[in-house]
Design a protein around this motif. Structure first.
Motif: not given
Length: 132
Positions: A52, A8, A4
């Motif tokens: 995400w 980002y 994740r």
């Protein structure tokens, strides 16, 4: 680094690339009309926000709510806020939301400054886009 987090970082890079493309193609500012880059950016940002959330939910062994899913597609920052407040206590959700959006705002400001500097240095627009 967790997947994740890489998503980002990819989101930040994607936003930067879109802003640099705008600076290269329209050094005096983008046209008032909708451009192909706007469409690509819109789809990419929504996709990366949702991805995400999917990875964060998987890591936390949670499911995203329908409200978070739908709102992320319609207005990604609001969908993110819904997701964070549903999956975290409000202090952590607030901190996470400000950090997530703050990083996006910071990278956008830095990229716009970089684009302006590249225009001042004569590097933008690139030679293949300059009027002959």
């Amino acid at each position: 680094m967790a997947k994740r987090n890489w998503i980002y970082v990819g989101l930040l890079a994607f936003i930067s690339l879109g802003l640099l493309i705008d600076a290269a193609v329209w050094p005096a500012g983008p046209p008032a009309s909708f451009t192909a880059n706007d469409l690509v950016q819109m789809i990419g940002i929504i996709t990366l926000f949702a991805w995400w959330q999917i990875e964060d939910a998987a890591k936390r062994d949670l499911r995203r709510s329908s409200a978070a899913k739908i709102t992320t597609v319609l207005l990604a920052p609001i969908g993110l806020a819904i997701y964070l407040y549903q999956t975290r206590r409000w202090p952590r959700a607030t901190l996470g939301l400000f950090a997530f959006i703050g990083g996006i705002v910071l990278i956008a400001i830095l990229t716009v400054l970089l684009g302006d500097w590249l225009i001042q240095q004569g590097l933008f627009p690139p030679s293949f886009l300059r009027d002959s």
